[in-house]
Write a protein that holds these residues in place. Structure first.
Motif, PDB file in Angstrom:
ATOM      1  N   ASN A  62       0.807  -1.222   0.000  1.00 53.34           N
ATOM      2  CA  ASN A  62       0.000   0.000   0.000  1.00 53.34           C
ATOM      3  C   ASN A  62       0.837   1.268   0.000  1.00 53.34           C
ATOM      4  O   ASN A  62       0.488   2.251   0.637  1.00 53.34           O
ATOM      5  N   VAL A  65       6.746   2.961   2.512  1.00 58.01           N
ATOM      6  CA  VAL A  65       8.181   3.026   2.255  1.00 58.01           C
ATOM      7  C   VAL A  65       8.758   3.998   3.267  1.00 58.01           C
ATOM      8  O   VAL A  65       8.057   4.898   3.741  1.00 58.01           O
ATOM      9  N   ILE A 121       5.046   7.943   1.650  1.00 55.43           N
ATOM     10  CA  ILE A 121       6.195   8.518   0.963  1.00 55.43           C
ATOM     11  C   ILE A 121       6.393   9.973   1.378  1.00 55.43           C
ATOM     12  O   ILE A 121       7.517  10.424   1.610  1.00 55.43           O
ATOM     13  N   ILE A 257       7.774  -5.377  -4.455  1.00 61.15           N
ATOM     14  CA  ILE A 257       7.735  -3.953  -4.151  1.00 61.15           C
ATOM     15  C   ILE A 257       6.299  -3.521  -3.840  1.00 61.15           C
ATOM     16  O   ILE A 257       6.060  -2.518  -3.202  1.00 61.15           O
ATOM     17  N   ARG A 313      -0.069  -0.155  -7.816  1.00 62.44           N
ATOM     18  CA  ARG A 313       1.169   0.571  -8.050  1.00 62.44           C
ATOM     19  C   ARG A 313       1.487   1.380  -6.811  1.00 62.44           C
ATOM     20  O   ARG A 313       0.601   1.927  -6.186  1.00 62.44           O
ATOM     21  N   VAL A 314       2.770   1.420  -6.474  1.00 66.29           N
ATOM     22  CA  VAL A 314       3.167   2.147  -5.273  1.00 66.29           C
ATOM     23  C   VAL A 314       2.995   3.639  -5.514  1.00 66.29           C
ATOM     24  O   VAL A 314       3.444   4.143  -6.537  1.00 66.29           O
TER      25      VAL A 314
END
Lengths: 314, 327
Positions: A62, A65, A121, A257, A313-314
């Motif tokens: 999800n 990072v 992020i 990833i 997609r991140v």
């Protein structure tokens, strides 16, 4: 061959590490073959520690990072060399400072992500810059040399292999146990595979996110303390490369990833590969710029060739 | 996913505006912040409000405006660019060396960088890669290349570039002229052209864009290409402002560009961006730095304060969203 690699993506990291090692030996006509491995394995530990923390975060999926790792490392490094200067008590203080700094940063990151619903992020990028300001204003204090006992430990050997490698191996096996056997580990992977399903299954998702960022922060804090001890002092740019390498070893090591799949053996393989690659570029007398370029291209190349296509997609 | 769904953000933005003004509804917050900052500066330092003062105060926001524009074109597709800062640094080093020594090759190199950005967008789309890892990897490529081009800070940009950023247009200072022109240009491009709608559609709902017969691959390449072009202009502007080259000069631009887009009213969900807001965001972030230096706050704290401003903006939005949902 490709099928095997797709099934065991972490093999790639070890094969690449071996290839780079052989190439280095060819360039230096076989001198110091084992010495290269020895020094590279110590340096690889720092990358592997933060890579392990990053792996937990990325496995949560999800878009999770941790971009605050380098600043956390630098801050913990500075604190440890300035405060824990001498004696065996200083070793405990230094380790405690690493743990406390990392824990505080990890909890702050989790609070922003869960409480304010800030995308991970951005939360970790911002906290990284805020920490950077903190380090900048703190770094004006004179920097002492690190604790001599800790410095000695960082480059010491125990029954052959470097002590740090043995300590990392213990941490790695503990991590495997946590991921495979503990409720936390199973919940983490479930959350990474499908957060909505995990939530509706009644799993304690928020607690897992908090623990995960705490693990990553603590790993970064400890790595920072050890790195400062190994390097003989803290510097502002001491941890700069670890932003990319922490993510690179996770990707190289076959962790998805997009989350949900974690691979600890791959993290070590990836860390050794990146360290040997840097060593090769040093032996080949390439400029520092080429090291950055080759690391950046390596991660893009590996991602392009071996990433599993996923809907999220991140 | 912790992102705010599109329908929610539209609801939060409010619907009480009449149709022609609707595109500008999100700009009220940023405008108030900008005016508040200008008011603070007026109190702290009255001499800043001359033609020369405003020029000095805002000149350094020009590179950031273009960086924010570049980040916005990546964010409109739902991605994030973690490499724009080092990319601007690379352009800065090329502008301070090659562009002056061999202008033709300098232009070729910069054009190549724009194409590289478009190719990066294509790669991300073709292989379904996470943009943050690809752009982070690319950021090391840009940084490494910048160090190779200019190992130590210095260099000499072409005279025309320095002269361009030292020009004094009549009445209105240069940074304001550029801000208005850029905001208008980006707004028209994204909100008033057919292809601008396609680009926003790719970020908002790629499946719908595909079904409408639009190529998502082409769209992402165009968006990244425009981002690369704006990044090149940002790097040239940075060179013009500082009149020298430094490989690490652009590194803070990564956070600042994201912050400018978000503070200006953009979101992370793709498709929802406010071009005028992004330019306002760049001005706000730059003025925050000025206010801090007027208040004698150490420059060490500048980037930290700007990071806090970003988090604060997102925090306020989260609280307002909760209030909306509860109501």
């Amino acid at each position: 061959m490709t099928a095997t690699l797709r099934r065991y993506p972490w093999l790639l990291a070890y094969m690449a590490a071996f290839a780079v090692w052989v190439l280095t030996m060819a360039l230096s006509s076989g001198r110091g073959a084992l010495g290269t491995l020895d020094s590279a394995s110590i340096l690889a530990v720092f990358t592997a520690i933060v890579g392990l923390g990053q792996m937990f975060v990325i496995a949560a999926g999800n878009g999770n990072v941790d971009l605050s790792i380098p600043s956390t490392m630098t801050l913990a490094g500075y604190l440890s060399v300035n405060i824990a200067t001498s004696g065996s008590f200083g070793v405990i203080t230094a380790v405690f400072l690493g743990l406390a700094t990392g824990l505080a940063v990890g909890l702050a990151n989790a609070a922003m992500i869960l409480g304010l619903r800030v995308p991970p992020i951005i939360a970790t990028l911002s906290s990284g810059y805020i920490l950077q300001s903190l380090v900048l204003s703190y770094a004006h204090h004179s920097t002492d040399t690190p604790n001599p006992i800790l410095s000695h430990l960082a480059s010491a050997h125990f029954a052959g292999p470097p002590t740090l490698v043995i300590l990392f191996a213990i941490a790695a096996f503990a991590s495997v146990a946590v991921l495979r056997r503990s409720a936390y580990g199973r919940t983490l992977l479930a959350h990474g595979q499908n957060a909505t399903a995990a939530y509706f299954a009644g799993l304690r998702v928020n607690r897992v996110v908090i623990i995960t960022y705490a693990i990553s922060g603590i790993a970064a804090g400890l790595a920072g303390v050890l790195l400062a001890a190994y390097a003989g002092g803290a510097a502002l740019d001491i941890a700069t490369p670890y932003l990319l390498t922490s993510i690179a070893v996770v990707v190289l090591g076959g962790t998805a990833i997009s989350g949900g799949i974690a691979n600890i053996a791959g993290v070590w393989g990836g860390a050794v590969f990146l360290t040997l690659l840097q060593n090769l570029l040093n032996v080949a007398r390439l400029a520092a710029g080429w090291q950055y370029i080759s690391e950046g291209l390596t991660i893009i190349l590996v991602l392009t060739l071996f990433s599993r296509r996923t809907a999220t997609r991140v | 996913v912790t992102l705010m769904p599109n329908y929610l953000s539209a609801a939060v933005a409010g619907g009480q505006f009449s149709a022609p003004l609707r595109p500008f509804r999100g700009l009220i917050g940023p405008l108030i912040s900008l005016l508040a900052l200008l008011g603070m500066i007026l109190c702290l330092n009255r001499s800043a409000f001359s033609y020369f003062g405003i020029n000095l105060l805002m000149l350094y926001s020009v590179p950031l405006m273009f960086a924010a524009g570049a980040q916005m074109f990546v964010m409109v597709t739902g991605d994030i660019d973690l490499g724009i800062g080092p990319f601007i640094g690379l352009v800065n080093t090329i502008a301070a060396t090659l562009l002056a020594e061999a202008p033709l090759w300098g232009v070729v190199a910069l054009a190549g960088l724009v194409l590289a950005y478009a190719a990066m967008g294509g790669l991300i789309q073709l292989r379904g890669l996470p943009s943050i890892v690809v752009t982070l990897g690319a950021s090391f490529v840009w940084l490494g290349a910048a160090i190779l081009v200019l190992p130590t800070p210095g260099g000499a940009p072409p005279a025309w570039l320095n002269a361009l950023f030292a020009t004094s247009p009549p009445i209105v200072p240069l940074p304001l002229v550029i801000a208005v022109a850029l905001a208008a240009g980006l707004h028209l491009l994204l909100k008033r052209t057919a292809y601008g709608t396609v680009l926003r559609g790719i970020g908002g709902n790629p499946a719908a864009a595909r079904r409408a017969g639009r190529s998502v691959l082409c769209g992402r390449m165009v968006a990244y290409g425009i981002a690369g072009l704006l990044g090149v202009i940002a790097g040239l502007a940075l060179t013009g402002c500082t009149t020298s080259g430094d490989a690490n000069l652009g590194s803070d631009m990564t956070l600042l560009s994201v912050a400018a887009v978000i503070i200006g009213g953009g979101t992370f969900s793709g498709g929802v961006v406010t071009p005028i807001g992004a330019v306002l965001g760049a001005l706000i972030l730059n003025l925050v730095g000025s206010v801090l230096s007027f208040l004698d706050v150490s420059s060490d704290w500048q980037i930290g304060a700007q990071g806090l401003l970003l988090l604060g903006t997102l925090g306020i939005r989260a609280v307002r969203r909760k209030a909306r949902v509860a109501a």
